[in-house]
Motif scaffolding. Structure first.
Motif: not given
Length: 144
Positions: A45-46, A52-54, A79-84
């Protein structure tokens, strides 16, 4: 003091609580975090939500909840799901500072993920911290 650079179009800080696992059980904790708390973000779900985050509108992404040093694995998955390139920060109780093996592990995690660090200095957390170590790290790594 660690400052997070803000651009006019990036006005939002966004936070995730990957886990509520903590090595303390503070009476005042609004999350009821403890070693027994088994609450985790649902990874599927995360991941869907993060898609969907801009990120052009995001200044920084924060991570807290339980204590990061008690559950690196859950934090790493998010953390791995967030762009570097997105600025990331964590909030920690600093208890890892009392144990040389643990603060080395903590520092490796922070460096690997390029995290800015904010350490709680409440009167409740201070007895569980090595203040000398934290002050040295604050100077060297610009922890706040």
């Amino acid at each position: 003091m660690v400052s997070i650079k803000t651009k006019k179009q990036r006005l939002v800080d966004f936070s995730f609580m990957p886990s509520l696992k903590c090595n303390l059980k503070c009476k005042y904790c609004m999350y009821n975090s403890s070693a027994r708390n088994k609450s985790y973000l649902d990874l599927k779900k995360t991941k869907q939500f993060i898609s969907t985050i801009d990120f052009r509108k995001i200044n920084a992404i924060g991570f807290y909840g339980g204590e990061i040093s008690c559950d690196y694995e859950s934090y790493q998955k998010i953390i791995d799901l967030i762009p570097e390139k997105v600025i990331k920060f964590i909030i920690t109780n600093g208890t890892w500072s009392k144990h040389p093996k643990e603060y080395k592990r903590f520092l490796n995690f922070v460096k690997k993920n390029r995290l800015q660090v904010f350490i709680s200095t409440t009167k409740f957390h201070r007895p569980f911290q090595n203040r000398k170590v934290l002050k040295e790290l604050a100077k060297e790594y610009k922890f706040n």
